[in-house]
Design a protein around this motif. Sequence first.
Motif, short mmCIF file in Angstrom:
data_model
loop_
_atom_site.label_atom_id
_atom_site.label_comp_id
_atom_site.label_asym_id
_atom_site.label_seq_id
_atom_site.Cartn_x
_atom_site.Cartn_y
_atom_site.Cartn_z
N ALA A 210 0.88 -1.16 0.05
CA ALA A 210 0.10 -0.12 -0.03
C ALA A 210 0.84 1.06 0.03
N SER A 211 0.67 2.13 -0.86
CA SER A 211 1.30 3.51 -0.88
C SER A 211 0.87 4.50 0.41
N LEU A 212 1.50 4.95 0.85
CA LEU A 212 1.08 5.92 2.04
C LEU A 212 1.79 7.07 2.12
N SER A 213 0.85 8.14 1.85
CA SER A 213 1.44 9.63 1.79
C SER A 213 1.47 10.24 3.26
N GLY A 214 0.70 9.88 4.19
CA GLY A 214 0.59 10.61 5.49
C GLY A 214 -0.68 11.13 5.55
N GLY A 215 -1.41 11.42 4.21
CA GLY A 215 -2.78 12.38 4.46
C GLY A 215 -3.95 11.15 4.78
N LEU A 216 -5.06 11.85 4.87
CA LEU A 216 -6.30 11.19 5.12
C LEU A 216 -6.73 9.83 4.46
N ASP A 217 -6.52 10.02 2.91
CA ASP A 217 -6.93 8.99 2.12
C ASP A 217 -6.06 7.74 1.94
N SER A 218 -4.99 8.02 1.82
CA SER A 218 -4.08 6.60 1.93
C SER A 218 -3.90 6.06 3.28
N SER A 219 -4.12 6.79 4.40
CA SER A 219 -4.14 6.30 5.83
C SER A 219 -5.22 5.59 5.96
N LEU A 220 -6.42 5.72 5.60
CA LEU A 220 -7.69 5.16 5.82
C LEU A 220 -7.39 3.75 5.11
N VAL A 221 -7.03 3.90 3.85
CA VAL A 221 -6.96 2.71 3.02
C VAL A 221 -6.07 1.64 3.82
N LEU A 222 -4.95 2.09 4.13
CA LEU A 222 -3.93 1.21 4.88
C LEU A 222 -4.65 0.72 6.12
N GLY A 223 -5.09 1.58 6.91
CA GLY A 223 -5.68 0.96 8.24
C GLY A 223 -6.88 0.27 8.20
N LEU A 224 -7.87 0.23 7.08
CA LEU A 224 -8.76 -0.76 6.96
C LEU A 224 -8.15 -2.01 6.33
#
Length: 548
Positions: A210-224
């Motif tokens: 998973a790519s992770l920028s540190g913003g909301l969108d990539s964070s929620l995708v990684l978290g879920l």
Amino acid sequence: MADLEFPTVQLEPGTLRTPALRSRIVPGIGIDAAPLQVDCDHCTIHGRPLVSQHDWQEVLSSGQLGAVTGAFAIVWRHKGETWLARDALGERTLYFHHAPDGVIAGSTIRDLLQSANVPRQLSIDAIATYLIDAYLPGRLTMIAGIEEVLPGELVRIPANGPIARTQIWEIPPEPREFSSESTQVLELRRSLDQAIRRCLPDDCSLPIAASLSGGLDSSLVLGLACRARPGEIASYSISFGTQYANELPFSSLMAAHCGSRHTIVEFTPESIADGIAPTMAALSDPIGDPLTVPNALLFRYVSATSSVMLNGEGGDPCFGGPKNLPMVLSELYGPPTIRHKIQSYFRSHLKCFDDLPAMLHSRIRDRYSQERLEASLLPHFENPRYQTLITRLQAMNIQLKGGHHILPKVDALSRMSGMLARSPLFDRDVVEMSFRIPAQGKLHGSVEKWRLKQAVSDVVPEAIRKRPKSGMLVPVEGWFQGPLLPIAKQWLLDGLAKRDIIDRTYLERLLSHQLGGPRPRHGVKIWLLVALEAWIQTHLGDGPISVV
């Protein structure tokens, strides 16, 4: 915020030299054309996976193509007619040229250009649109005579007669009534969880990234994703060196929060310069987003250990990202005319809308029509299905930027590395759910993505949910005043200037950082033009090119 230590690797030049292409729809004409070709990923109909050509033939026979979810482009020929269709959101691309002796269709423009039947001419409208938007929305492509099939569109091309186009899926209208706030939050969360599960491969042995920028969108995708597959997800963040502003504290916070195996991949200016040509060669139309080359390099790096990579693309278009704010201010304080709104939309891209009269070469300047480009957006601004500005912009951003920039970009860049890119926030059910949220649930005062933040409050740390969006900070302003200035001069003065598309004096002023104005954005514009020249060079070569 506490300092968190994760491994950092530095990518060197040469990373994109040997692309491993995924399957695609290959052009053919006449007797050489295959009767059915499909390029697809994780497609289902009524919950049943589509895994064979027989499955697709059954879908076509039953007339249920609009019920298929997932990423697909499909071409079939029947009784002398050619049929083309593309998935609802545009996760797969499809292009065609209607030649005198038949239809040539394929997944990429590069494939179509191999045919002697396709004229190798640039479109003046496409050049101008690219300089304004940094991508090409709608059917328009950089090559005159080649059209792009729209997301959710079915195209029928008879042997004789006009082309017929119908939509097999449309972006939902704005509802007259909305459910309660709590119901919206619950339904959105359910849609997100289901989208994540659909995007995860059925084979649990496959490594997932998973790519992770540190913003909301990539964070929620990684978290879920980490909740669905605990301990199985590897996350990756991009860095350009500690001397440049970055979001690494937030991406590291999220990686630690959800327990992903996290790596920071650092790109040097030299690796970026080395990746420009192969990246633009992989794109069917040029994309002027400075993140495009770093994205391609990241796919190549991750492909060594993973075959599927999740991303957070889709959060801004679907849930009210920050780029809506300039349009809201224009609506409040600008003239109430449609033309002013369209021009404000062009300016909101922060590219070259106001530069065009000075930057276009005299050879083509008189053929550029601002009115023609404005007219192309008129149906979107006059669409009666949307009553509020925020929802109208949402529909436009999903259809135009989502279907012609974001999703085609991740598809092309993952394809060149043999990977599958999956975008849960562009899942069809999530997109449809986003239209059941009122405008004030997307832009709550000055807070963006309000309902989305509520739905993932237990997944994403408060520090990330409450931080303002900054976007991935690609240091093009610094690069083009230092290490990348020589290569920019080579691309622009030795290459683009000789094509009589962009005025040489404008290029010289741009490269000297002398455009003037309150926000000249020299680095962004240099990158935009370097990407254009690299695309032309890798698709059409160094010779003279006609513009029509």
